[in-house]
Write a protein that holds these residues in place. Sequence first.
Motif, PDB file in Angstrom:
ATOM      1  N   ALA A 136     -13.270  16.688   6.476  1.00  0.00           N
ATOM      2  CA  ALA A 136     -13.863  16.750   7.810  1.00  0.00           C
ATOM      3  C   ALA A 136     -12.946  16.128   8.852  1.00  0.00           C
ATOM      4  CB  ALA A 136     -15.218  16.043   7.809  1.00  0.00           C
ATOM      5  N   ARG A 137     -12.330  15.022   8.518  1.00  0.00           N
ATOM      6  CA  ARG A 137     -11.458  14.354   9.494  1.00  0.00           C
ATOM      7  C   ARG A 137     -10.157  15.123   9.696  1.00  0.00           C
ATOM      8  NH1 ARG A 137     -11.104   8.444   7.237  1.00  0.00           N
ATOM      9  NH2 ARG A 137     -11.416   9.587   5.287  1.00  0.00           N
ATOM     10  N   LEU A 138      -9.626  15.744   8.646  1.00  0.00           N
ATOM     11  CA  LEU A 138      -8.430  16.557   8.808  1.00  0.00           C
ATOM     12  C   LEU A 138      -8.700  17.732   9.743  1.00  0.00           C
ATOM     13  CD1 LEU A 138      -7.028  16.591   5.150  1.00  0.00           C
ATOM     14  CD2 LEU A 138      -6.106  15.346   7.109  1.00  0.00           C
ATOM     15  N   HIS A 139      -9.832  18.401   9.556  1.00  0.00           N
ATOM     16  CA  HIS A 139     -10.182  19.515  10.428  1.00  0.00           C
ATOM     17  C   HIS A 139     -10.425  19.036  11.859  1.00  0.00           C
ATOM     18  CE1 HIS A 139     -10.626  23.097   7.768  1.00  0.00           C
ATOM     19  NE2 HIS A 139     -10.675  22.164   6.821  1.00  0.00           N
ATOM     20  N   ALA A 140     -11.088  17.884  12.009  1.00  0.00           N
ATOM     21  CA  ALA A 140     -11.354  17.351  13.345  1.00  0.00           C
ATOM     22  C   ALA A 140     -10.053  16.962  14.045  1.00  0.00           C
ATOM     23  CB  ALA A 140     -12.282  16.144  13.249  1.00  0.00           C
ATOM     24  N   VAL A 147      -0.588  11.686  15.852  1.00  0.00           N
ATOM     25  CA  VAL A 147      -0.817  11.270  14.463  1.00  0.00           C
ATOM     26  C   VAL A 147      -2.272  10.833  14.316  1.00  0.00           C
ATOM     27  CG1 VAL A 147      -0.165   9.674  12.620  1.00  0.00           C
ATOM     28  CG2 VAL A 147       1.578  10.541  14.183  1.00  0.00           C
ATOM     29  N   ALA A 148      -2.957  11.393  13.332  1.00  0.00           N
ATOM     30  CA  ALA A 148      -4.348  11.049  13.062  1.00  0.00           C
ATOM     31  C   ALA A 148      -4.393  10.024  11.939  1.00  0.00           C
ATOM     32  CB  ALA A 148      -5.127  12.301  12.671  1.00  0.00           C
ATOM     33  N   ALA A 149      -4.859   8.825  12.250  1.00  0.00           N
ATOM     34  CA  ALA A 149      -4.997   7.772  11.248  1.00  0.00           C
ATOM     35  C   ALA A 149      -6.383   7.836  10.641  1.00  0.00           C
ATOM     36  CB  ALA A 149      -4.756   6.409  11.879  1.00  0.00           C
ATOM     37  N   LEU A 150      -6.447   7.952   9.319  1.00  0.00           N
ATOM     38  CA  LEU A 150      -7.711   7.984   8.586  1.00  0.00           C
ATOM     39  C   LEU A 150      -7.905   6.614   7.934  1.00  0.00           C
ATOM     40  CD1 LEU A 150      -7.003  10.989   9.026  1.00  0.00           C
ATOM     41  CD2 LEU A 150      -7.927  11.459   6.759  1.00  0.00           C
ATOM     42  N   PHE A 151      -9.046   5.993   8.196  1.00  0.00           N
ATOM     43  CA  PHE A 151      -9.258   4.636   7.680  1.00  0.00           C
ATOM     44  C   PHE A 151     -10.752   4.375   7.568  1.00  0.00           C
ATOM     45  CE2 PHE A 151      -8.825   4.626  12.250  1.00  0.00           C
ATOM     46  CZ  PHE A 151      -9.798   3.759  12.714  1.00  0.00           C
ATOM     47  N   GLY A 152     -11.098   3.178   7.073  1.00  0.00           N
ATOM     48  CA  GLY A 152     -12.495   2.765   7.004  1.00  0.00           C
ATOM     49  C   GLY A 152     -13.342   3.560   6.029  1.00  0.00           C
ATOM     50  N   GLN A 197      -8.300  18.588  17.502  1.00  0.00           N
ATOM     51  CA  GLN A 197      -7.992  17.755  18.668  1.00  0.00           C
ATOM     52  C   GLN A 197      -6.499  17.703  18.967  1.00  0.00           C
ATOM     53  OE1 GLN A 197     -10.433  13.962  18.747  1.00  0.00           O
ATOM     54  NE2 GLN A 197     -11.252  14.839  16.866  1.00  0.00           N
ATOM     55  N   GLY A 198      -5.717  18.535  18.298  1.00  0.00           N
ATOM     56  CA  GLY A 198      -4.306  18.663  18.623  1.00  0.00           C
ATOM     57  C   GLY A 198      -3.351  17.803  17.830  1.00  0.00           C
ATOM     58  N   ALA A 199      -3.834  17.043  16.853  1.00  0.00           N
ATOM     59  CA  ALA A 199      -2.929  16.239  16.026  1.00  0.00           C
ATOM     60  C   ALA A 199      -2.089  17.142  15.130  1.00  0.00           C
ATOM     61  CB  ALA A 199      -3.722  15.243  15.182  1.00  0.00           C
ATOM     62  N   GLU A 200      -0.897  16.693  14.818  1.00  0.00           N
ATOM     63  CA  GLU A 200       0.027  17.452  13.980  1.00  0.00           C
ATOM     64  C   GLU A 200       0.193  16.856  12.598  1.00  0.00           C
ATOM     65  OE1 GLU A 200       3.260  16.755  16.560  1.00  0.00           O
ATOM     66  OE2 GLU A 200       3.037  18.647  17.649  1.00  0.00           O
ATOM     67  N   LEU A 201      -0.108  15.565  12.483  1.00  0.00           N
ATOM     68  CA  LEU A 201       0.127  14.832  11.240  1.00  0.00           C
ATOM     69  C   LEU A 201      -1.031  13.878  11.012  1.00  0.00           C
ATOM     70  CD1 LEU A 201       2.498  14.379   9.095  1.00  0.00           C
ATOM     71  CD2 LEU A 201       3.050  12.336  10.439  1.00  0.00           C
ATOM     72  N   ALA A 202      -1.483  13.757   9.784  1.00  0.00           N
ATOM     73  CA  ALA A 202      -2.511  12.777   9.427  1.00  0.00           C
ATOM     74  C   ALA A 202      -1.916  11.756   8.477  1.00  0.00           C
ATOM     75  CB  ALA A 202      -3.712  13.457   8.785  1.00  0.00           C
ATOM     76  N   LEU A 252       0.838  -1.183   0.000  1.00  0.00           N
ATOM     77  CA  LEU A 252       0.000   0.000   0.000  1.00  0.00           C
ATOM     78  C   LEU A 252       0.882   1.246   0.000  1.00  0.00           C
ATOM     79  CD1 LEU A 252      -2.746  -0.857   2.671  1.00  0.00           C
ATOM     80  CD2 LEU A 252      -2.991  -0.895   0.183  1.00  0.00           C
ATOM     81  N   HIS A 253       0.381   2.313  -0.582  1.00  0.00           N
ATOM     82  CA  HIS A 253       1.046   3.609  -0.488  1.00  0.00           C
ATOM     83  C   HIS A 253       0.657   4.269   0.833  1.00  0.00           C
ATOM     84  CE1 HIS A 253       1.688   4.178  -5.112  1.00  0.00           C
ATOM     85  NE2 HIS A 253       2.602   3.411  -4.555  1.00  0.00           N
ATOM     86  N   ALA A 254       1.645   4.773   1.544  1.00  0.00           N
ATOM     87  CA  ALA A 254       1.406   5.459   2.813  1.00  0.00           C
ATOM     88  C   ALA A 254       1.547   6.963   2.583  1.00  0.00           C
ATOM     89  CB  ALA A 254       2.398   4.993   3.873  1.00  0.00           C
ATOM     90  N   TYR A 255       0.461   7.680   2.833  1.00  0.00           N
ATOM     91  CA  TYR A 255       0.433   9.128   2.642  1.00  0.00           C
ATOM     92  C   TYR A 255       0.353   9.830   3.992  1.00  0.00           C
ATOM     93  CZ  TYR A 255      -0.488   8.731  -2.381  1.00  0.00           C
ATOM     94  OH  TYR A 255      -0.392   8.473  -3.727  1.00  0.00           O
ATOM     95  N   THR A 256       0.944  11.031   4.060  1.00  0.00           N
ATOM     96  CA  THR A 256       0.811  11.849   5.259  1.00  0.00           C
ATOM     97  C   THR A 256       0.433  13.275   4.864  1.00  0.00           C
ATOM     98  OG1 THR A 256       3.188  12.348   5.282  1.00  0.00           O
ATOM     99  CG2 THR A 256       2.441  10.495   6.641  1.00  0.00           C
ATOM    100  N   HIS A 257      -0.120  13.999   5.845  1.00  0.00           N
ATOM    101  CA  HIS A 257      -0.583  15.368   5.624  1.00  0.00           C
ATOM    102  C   HIS A 257      -0.206  16.193   6.851  1.00  0.00           C
ATOM    103  CE1 HIS A 257      -3.074  18.799   4.703  1.00  0.00           C
ATOM    104  NE2 HIS A 257      -3.646  18.204   3.655  1.00  0.00           N
TER     105      HIS A 257
END
Length: 240
Positions: free
Chosen positions: A195-199, A171-176, A203-208, A96-101
Motif C-alpha cells: 500500500a505504501r509503495l503504491h501511495a 525518496v519514500a521512507a517506510l517506517f513504523g 505521489q511522485g516518488a521514484e525510490l522507496a 541495520l540493512h538498508a533496502y531500496t525499491h
Amino acid sequence: MSDPATRLAHAEAAAHGRGGTRERFGPLVAAYHGPDLPLNSAWHDGSAPLTEADLLAFEAFSTAHGAPATLHLLAPSVNEALPLLTARGYALTYVLHAYTHDLRDLPPAPTLDVRRSDDPDGWAAHSALGFGPGSEPIMRVVAHLPGTQLYQAHVDGQVAGTAALGLTEGVAALFGTSTLPGRRGLGAQTALLAARLHAAHAQGAELASVFATPGSASERNIRRAGFRLTTLRLTFTRNS
C-alpha cells in the motif's frame, strides 16, 4: 536515477529533525525531540567528509540537550570517518540493512484492507501494542512528525498492523511498521508494504527505502516485496 545509497543519505538527513530541534554541523544534521528518545541523533548526509570540528559541535549540541552523542552513517561514508570516530571515543552500537525499491516496478496492490489514519494518537497506541511495553511515547512522537502519513491494515474489521510513510526529495521512507499481538501471520506487513509503495508512486516518488534488522521476519517480508539490499546503516555512540 542517481546512486540509491547517495539519494538515501541525502533524503534521510533532509528529513531528520522535522518536528524537533534541528541543527546542521557540516554533513551532520542533528535533532533533539525530547528526553530519552531514540530520535535524538545525527545523520551524515554523505556530501562531505566528517571533520573534528563537526563532531565537536555535534557533541556540544548533544550535551546541551542531555542526550548521548549518537550518529547514523551509511556504509559508503564509514571508512573515511572511522579513524576520527574512534579517536573521539565512538563505538559501533547498531547495524541495520538498508533496502531500496525502484518505484517504476511495483508489487501487486494489497489484498487486505489498508486505510490512511487521521488519528495520530490512536495510531500510536495500536503501533505500541505491536512494538511492546514502553514504546508508546516514541510512537506518539513519530505519529506527529510533520509530513508523516499513517496507515493501518485491517483484518475482519480490526486493526492488525500499523505503518508510516514520509516523502523527501523523491525518496519514500517506510517506517513504523508494527503487527499487533495475535494478528501476526495474516499478511498485514505485506499489505502495508504494498500500500505504501503504491501511495508513494502516486505521489511522485521514484525510490522507496526501508531499514531492517538483519535476519528478522520483517527483512524477509521486505525482500518478498521486491526491495533490494543497498547498503548498511551503522550507528555510532560516543562513550561517556
